[in-house]
Design an enzyme around this catalytic site. Structure first.
Site, short mmCIF file in Angstrom:
data_model
loop_
_atom_site.label_atom_id
_atom_site.label_comp_id
_atom_site.label_asym_id
_atom_site.label_seq_id
_atom_site.Cartn_x
_atom_site.Cartn_y
_atom_site.Cartn_z
N LYS A 114 10.78 -9.50 -1.69
CA LYS A 114 11.26 -10.82 -2.14
C LYS A 114 12.69 -10.93 -1.64
O LYS A 114 13.63 -10.46 -2.29
CB LYS A 114 11.20 -10.89 -3.66
CG LYS A 114 10.95 -12.27 -4.26
CD LYS A 114 11.93 -13.34 -3.86
CE LYS A 114 13.20 -13.33 -4.67
NZ LYS A 114 14.29 -14.11 -4.04
N GLU A 160 20.05 -0.84 -8.02
CA GLU A 160 21.34 -0.73 -7.30
C GLU A 160 22.12 -1.99 -7.61
O GLU A 160 21.77 -3.07 -7.12
CB GLU A 160 21.09 -0.53 -5.81
CG GLU A 160 20.30 0.73 -5.55
CD GLU A 160 20.30 1.20 -4.10
OE1 GLU A 160 20.72 0.43 -3.23
OE2 GLU A 160 19.89 2.34 -3.87
N CYS A 199 29.02 -4.34 -1.84
CA CYS A 199 28.94 -3.64 -3.13
C CYS A 199 29.86 -2.42 -3.16
O CYS A 199 30.38 -2.05 -4.20
CB CYS A 199 27.51 -3.24 -3.45
SG CYS A 199 26.80 -2.13 -2.24
N GLU A 254 33.37 -8.11 -11.14
CA GLU A 254 33.09 -8.09 -9.70
C GLU A 254 33.27 -9.50 -9.13
O GLU A 254 32.62 -10.44 -9.58
CB GLU A 254 31.65 -7.62 -9.46
CG GLU A 254 31.35 -7.39 -7.99
CD GLU A 254 29.89 -6.99 -7.75
OE1 GLU A 254 28.99 -7.57 -8.40
OE2 GLU A 254 29.66 -6.11 -6.91
P1 NAD Z 1 21.27 -11.49 -7.57
O1 NAD Z 1 21.09 -10.54 -8.68
O2 NAD Z 1 21.64 -12.88 -7.88
O3 NAD Z 1 19.92 -11.59 -6.71
C1 NAD Z 1 19.33 -10.48 -6.08
C2 NAD Z 1 17.85 -10.76 -5.87
O4 NAD Z 1 17.21 -10.86 -7.13
C3 NAD Z 1 17.55 -12.07 -5.15
O5 NAD Z 1 16.46 -11.87 -4.27
C4 NAD Z 1 17.16 -12.99 -6.28
O6 NAD Z 1 16.31 -14.03 -5.87
C5 NAD Z 1 16.42 -12.02 -7.20
N1 NAD Z 1 16.33 -12.42 -8.60
C6 NAD Z 1 17.20 -13.16 -9.33
N2 NAD Z 1 16.74 -13.31 -10.59
C7 NAD Z 1 15.57 -12.63 -10.66
C8 NAD Z 1 14.63 -12.40 -11.71
N3 NAD Z 1 14.79 -12.90 -12.95
N4 NAD Z 1 13.53 -11.65 -11.43
C9 NAD Z 1 13.36 -11.12 -10.21
N5 NAD Z 1 14.20 -11.33 -9.17
C10 NAD Z 1 15.31 -12.07 -9.41
O7 NAD Z 1 22.31 -10.80 -6.60
P2 NAD Z 1 23.01 -11.43 -5.31
O8 NAD Z 1 24.00 -12.45 -5.78
O9 NAD Z 1 21.95 -11.82 -4.33
O10 NAD Z 1 23.78 -10.16 -4.69
C11 NAD Z 1 25.06 -9.78 -5.03
C12 NAD Z 1 25.03 -8.59 -5.99
O11 NAD Z 1 24.34 -7.51 -5.41
C13 NAD Z 1 26.41 -8.05 -6.31
O12 NAD Z 1 26.52 -7.80 -7.69
C14 NAD Z 1 26.47 -6.73 -5.54
O13 NAD Z 1 27.34 -5.76 -6.06
C15 NAD Z 1 25.05 -6.30 -5.62
N6 NAD Z 1 24.75 -5.31 -4.58
C16 NAD Z 1 24.62 -4.00 -4.95
C17 NAD Z 1 24.35 -3.03 -3.98
C18 NAD Z 1 24.20 -1.58 -4.36
O14 NAD Z 1 23.72 -0.82 -3.54
N7 NAD Z 1 24.55 -1.17 -5.56
C19 NAD Z 1 24.24 -3.41 -2.63
C20 NAD Z 1 24.39 -4.76 -2.30
C21 NAD Z 1 24.64 -5.71 -3.29
#
Ligand code: NAD
Length: 494
Positions: free
Chosen positions: A178, A253, A287, A386
């Site tokens: 997804k 993550e 991240c 963040e």
């Molecule tokens: P997000 O949590 O908004 O979305 C991530 C994914 O989850 C998207 O595909 C979104 O459509 C999906 N999603 C959202 N709500 C959902 C639900 N209720 N059920 C299932 N899927 C759902 O994150 P973002 O804004 O896309 O990314 C930024 C974040 O990602 C930052 O917090 C960053 O730190 C984190 N990140 C962490 C790592 C790591 O390795 N720790 C790496 C990259 C990014």
């Protein structure tokens, strides 16, 4: 830059691109000008059902039963094809994310490396055997689990998608990806590549859509056994709640607020290069970014000035320009969120050294100047939450203990960076920091064999190397009697 592509994307289910049962569509943009460059279907329950059926059929009938060497050959080919199409992949990734093309290329290389790495180690992380009292040989094998949901964020879409798909399918599972709704473009190209590599239909499926709708359906589906999620911490919490009644296995993550601790005895030139790179590369949407820099008191003013001098010269521009170092943020909504944090920082009394505004030259698009705050305290919101943009928060420390205390005073615990020539001190601090990964005198250079993941609210579990295999496989223990050991007898006494 005008947008030359307009893509009507479809789901990828059972080896074919398919329209959604749902007629709703969601548009994605070119961050340089916010023109619509395409749209995705919003996957619904019916789409998720179809994808799970396809993935499950492929898992049971074919993929989990294929000899590992054959699976690995096919996966290795994906790596080769990613490099073959790297030019096109880099272009579409840059145009959809706003990440400068030179940095995207490194991400595409990593995407290829992910498949190569897991193809190579797939047959090396298998099982264990134990001889027990010379009467038994007991062996434990790892087996694939089934259908995995792989849910990814928008910041480095292709790299993170491959980081999950590669170990998932190398261990014999099948999956439904997804992709993030803001940056779905490269995922469909990846589907074509995986198809061209000869991976059987149903092994990789893609269901596009909005997280709360399509992602939520996927997480709640009883046919999905594993969820590997990368994204925001609050989303991770929501996903864990939604998957609880079907007892999913999770890898999480999540977010970070990572410190770089700079001591006065460090090689300051190298520390400067690394701190600036880790704060502003990938547009600060990273991240592992060192979004907090903790500077020892006696070099505090000088080091801030060094950062300031450097970031004034960061080249902001079109992500497709080879000389651009900082591109536009991914979406106007995200620009607003980052800007809101900048305003909060000013209100909280942090001193804005540089940036904080849209660069004058760019009237449209989500451009933001590299931003530096100094004299921040650990209580400030901008020092705790963040921001996920090109905003660096500088703080002063007087002692090793204070540096540790400030570093740990956050809910997050993903990475940390320590800069000092005193290697004993560096290791002492490393032991005390509450986080998953630490680099001493280095920016984040990944060794794919090591465990990747965060502590506290930055994640649950580890991926990378054999640690990915711990997540994607189930142990099965098989105990074999070698002879005629004594078996207790019941019912022979009357
Ligand atoms: P997000 O949590 O908004 O979305 C991530 C994914 O989850 C998207 O595909 C979104 O459509 C999906 N999603 C959202 N709500 C959902 C639900 N209720 N059920 C299932 N899927 C759902 O994150 P973002 O804004 O896309 O990314 C930024 C974040 O990602 C930052 O917090 C960053 O730190 C984190 N990140 C962490 C790592 C790591 O390795 N720790 C790496 C990259 C990014």
């Amino acid at each position: 830059m005008s947008s030359k592509i307009l893509e009507e994307l479809k789901h990828f289910i059972n080896g074919k691109f398919e329209d959604s049962e749902n007629k709703d569509r969601f548009s994605f943009l070119n961050p340089s000008n916010n023109e619509v460059i395409g749209n995705i279907p919003v996957g619904c329950k019916e789409d998720v059902d179809k994808a799970v059926i396809a993935a499950n059929r492929s898992f049971k009938n074919l993929w989990s039963k294929m000899p590992i060497s054959k699976r690995s050959d096919l996966i290795y080919d994906i790596s080769r094809l990613i490099m073959k199409y790297s030019h096109e992949l880099s272009y579409i990734e840059a145009i959809n994310t706003g990440i400068p093309i030179t940095q995207v290329r490194a991400q595409i290389e990593r995407a290829a490396e992910n498949f190569k790495f897991f193809a190579e180690i797939a047959d090396k992380v298998l099982g264990e055997a134990y001889v027990f009292d010379d009467k038994f040989i007991n062996y434990a094998i790892r087996q694939p689990i089934g259908v995995a949901a792989l849910i990814t964020p928008w910041n480095t879409p292709l790299m993170l998608e491959t980081w999950k798909i590669a170990p998932c399918i190398a261990t014999g599972n099948t999956c439904i990806l997804k992709p993030a709704e803001w940056t779905p473009l490269s995922a469909n190209k990846l589907a074509l590549i995986i198809h061209e590599a000869g991976i059987p239909e149903g092994v990789l499926n893609i269901v596009h859509g909005i997280g709360e709708v399509s992602g939520a359906e996927l997480v709640a589906h009883p046919g999905v056994k594993l969820v590997s999620f990368t994204g925001e911490t609050v989303t991770g919490m929501e996903i864990m709640r939604n998957g609880a009644s079907t007892l999913k296995r999770y890898s999480m993550e999540l977010g970070g607020k990572n410190p770089a601790i700079v001591f006065s005895d460090a090689d300051l030139k190298r520390a400067l290069d690394a701190v600036v790179f880790m704060a502003y590369s990938l547009n600060g949407e990273r991240c592992t970014s060192n979004s907090r820099v903790l500077i020892e008191e006696k070099i505090y003013d000088d080091f801030i000035e060094m950062i300031h001098e450097r970031i004034k010269r960061i080249k902001i521009g079109d992500p497709l320009d080879e000389t651009t170092e900082l591109g536009p943020l991914v979406r106007p909504e995200h620009w607003d969120r980052v800007k809101k944090y900048i305003n909060i920082g000013i209100e909280e009394g942090a001193k804005l050294v540089y940036g904080g505004e849209r660069p004058e030259r760019f009237k449209s698009g989500n451009y933001l100047m590299p931003t530096l705050f100094k004299d921040c305290s650990k209580e400030m919101k901008i020092a705790r939450e963040e921001i996920f943009g090109p905003v660096l928060i500088a703080m002063k420390f007087r002692s090793e203990n204070e540096a540790i205390d400030i570093s740990n005073d956050t809910i997050y615990g993903l990475t940390a960076y320590i800069w000092t020539k005193d290697i004993e001190r560096a290791n002492r601090i490393a032991k005390e920091l509450e986080c998953g990964m630490i680099w001493i005198n280095s920016h984040s250079v990944r060794d794919l064999r090591t465990p990747f993941g965060g502590a506290k609210y930055s994640g649950i579990g580890r991926e990378g190397g054999r640690f990915s295999f711990d997540f994607y496989t189930e142990w099965k223990t098989i105990q074999v009697a070698l002879g005629t050991h004594k078996i207790p007898t019941f019912g022979l006494n009357r």
